[in-house]
Design an enzyme around this catalytic site. Structure first.
Site, PDB file in Angstrom:
ATOM      1  N   HIS A   1      42.700  66.595  -6.218  1.00 13.52           N
ATOM      2  CA  HIS A   1      43.106  65.601  -7.214  1.00 13.52           C
ATOM      3  C   HIS A   1      41.940  65.389  -8.170  1.00 13.52           C
ATOM      4  O   HIS A   1      40.855  64.969  -7.762  1.00 13.52           O
ATOM      5  CB  HIS A   1      43.500  64.279  -6.552  1.00 13.52           C
ATOM      6  N   CYS A   2      42.150  65.703  -9.439  1.00 17.66           N
ATOM      7  CA  CYS A   2      41.081  65.631 -10.429  1.00 17.66           C
ATOM      8  C   CYS A   2      41.128  64.279 -11.143  1.00 17.66           C
ATOM      9  O   CYS A   2      42.133  63.952 -11.796  1.00 17.66           O
ATOM     10  CB  CYS A   2      41.213  66.760 -11.445  1.00 17.66           C
ATOM     11  N   PRO A   3      40.071  63.458 -11.042  1.00 17.49           N
ATOM     12  CA  PRO A   3      40.083  62.162 -11.733  1.00 17.49           C
ATOM     13  C   PRO A   3      39.960  62.293 -13.244  1.00 17.49           C
ATOM     14  O   PRO A   3      40.334  61.365 -13.965  1.00 17.49           O
ATOM     15  CB  PRO A   3      38.865  61.446 -11.134  1.00 17.49           C
TER      16      PRO A   3
ATOM     17  N   ASN B   1      43.419  62.874 -14.227  1.00 21.84           N
ATOM     18  CA  ASN B   1      44.290  61.919 -13.536  1.00 21.84           C
ATOM     19  C   ASN B   1      45.546  62.609 -13.015  1.00 21.84           C
ATOM     20  O   ASN B   1      46.668  62.118 -13.157  1.00 21.84           O
ATOM     21  CB  ASN B   1      44.670  60.756 -14.458  1.00 21.84           C
ATOM     22  N   HIS B   2      45.345  63.756 -12.405  1.00 23.23           N
ATOM     23  CA  HIS B   2      46.478  64.540 -11.910  1.00 23.23           C
ATOM     24  C   HIS B   2      45.977  65.502 -10.842  1.00 23.23           C
ATOM     25  O   HIS B   2      44.780  65.766 -10.742  1.00 23.23           O
ATOM     26  CB  HIS B   2      47.132  65.318 -13.055  1.00 23.23           C
TER      27      HIS B   2
END
Length: 336
Positions: free
Chosen positions: A29-31, A34-35
């Site tokens: 999950h890549c901040p 945001n996905h």
């Protein structure tokens, strides 16, 4: 089936607690976007990293050239090169230029490392989660000498085929994200069976702790737990849980000052009583000093069998040594 959403869980998919859904071929999950990065957008994310690096490189070159011309402006003017004295610095502008160069170089270094990791996983047809699963599978067989079956990663088809699964001319998804081509001798659920075996061993290592004093669930509980606990906090974005005295927690991971586990729900919570429902996650990290381990002490009876009592594990050294001696003698065992 996924225990969180109570639906079918496809092979190579994982439940993201932040998106609250199962993601096909989830990598992480890549901040920043945001996905989640997975089957549907792995190629787009890799291109995003590549062009971000190229844009930061361009910004680095522009800022370096501007800085060079700005500090040599007097030299250009005194040597008849006025056309090169195009940059005039003030105190604020030179500070901003230096900060910009530092940020641009930092972005290039950081994203280059992340791009290297992504390309490595794509070439091996793995995800960040599957890399950890494979490492645990190798260690599990190294530790268990009686484990005869050799683990074979089922999705590594060779670097050419692995690249074609992610990158193509149309930059479109390949397949349906459910069924995957596998190497000979494996099937769609080879990795799933290995995960289930690892989870079974994890449950066997579970130890039960009882909360002795309230836990706030904050990330840095410096006022309630002290600075040493805050300094030794685990470097993870996993949640922290709040606890009340006499709460029972099933712990699966251990640190010097922190424990990771799942709080056992009370009868009122299981019954769905709204007033008894507690907010916040039930699974996460909590300070080790706020709980003691619960053991099941087995004492030999006089004539009608053994009687069992449950007691908290003492925290001092003498009691700990006494417990180990009992375990060696077979008179005590840990409550699993």
């Amino acid at each position: 089936a996924c225990p969180r959403v109570q639906r079918y869980k496809a092979p190579r998919s994982h439940h993201c607690r932040k998106c609250d859904r199962c993601v096909k071929k989830m990598d992480h999950h890549c901040p920043w976007i945001n996905h989640c990065v997975g089957w549907a957008n792995h190629a787009y994310f890799t291109y995003f990293l590549l062009f971000s690096i190229l844009g930061s490189l361009q910004g680095t070159v522009v800022l370096c050239c501007s800085f060079w011309r700005g500090i040599y402006r007097y030299y250009y003017l005194t040597h008849g090169l006025a056309h090169l004295a195009s940059v005039q610095f003030t105190l604020v502008s030179i500070i901003m230029c230096i900060l910009g160069m530092g940020l641009a170089i930092g972005v290039v270094i950081g994203l280059s490392m992340l791009l290297f990791i992504q390309l490595k996983t794509i070439v091996n047809n793995q995800t960040g989660i599957e890399i950890w699963i494979v490492e645990k599978a190798i260690y599990r067989r190294y530790r268990n000498a009686d484990c005869d079956d050799e683990f074979l990663y089922p999705y590594d088809l060779g670097w050419r085929a692995n690249l074609r699964l992610v990158f193509n001319d149309e930059c479109q998804k390949r397949g349906d994200g459910i069924e995957w081509p596998v190497v000979e001798g494996c099937d769609q659920y080879t990795l799933t069976r290995e995960q289930l075996a690892q989870k079974e061993e994890k449950r066997a290592r579970t130890r039960t702790f009882r909360c002795t004093k309230p836990v706030t669930g904050r990330w840095l509980p410096i006022f309630s737990q002290g600075w040493r606990v805050c300094v030794a906090a685990p470097c993870s974005d996993e949640p922290r849980i709040s606890l009340r005295p006499n709460d029972m927690i099933r712990v699966t991971r251990f640190r010097n000052h922190w424990l990771f586990g799942e709080r056992v729900l009370t009868e009122q919570e299981l019954a769905g009583v709204k007033k008894r429902q507690r907010k916040g996650p039930i699974r996460g990290w909590f300070p080790r000093r706020s709980a003691v381990e619960v053991i099941e002490a087995v004492h030999e009876g006089s004539g009608d069998g053994n009687s069992e009592t449950t007691a908290p594990l003492a925290q001092n050294g003498n009691a700990h040594s006494h417990l180990k001696q009992q375990q060696r003698n077979g008179h005590a065992k840990k409550y699993m």
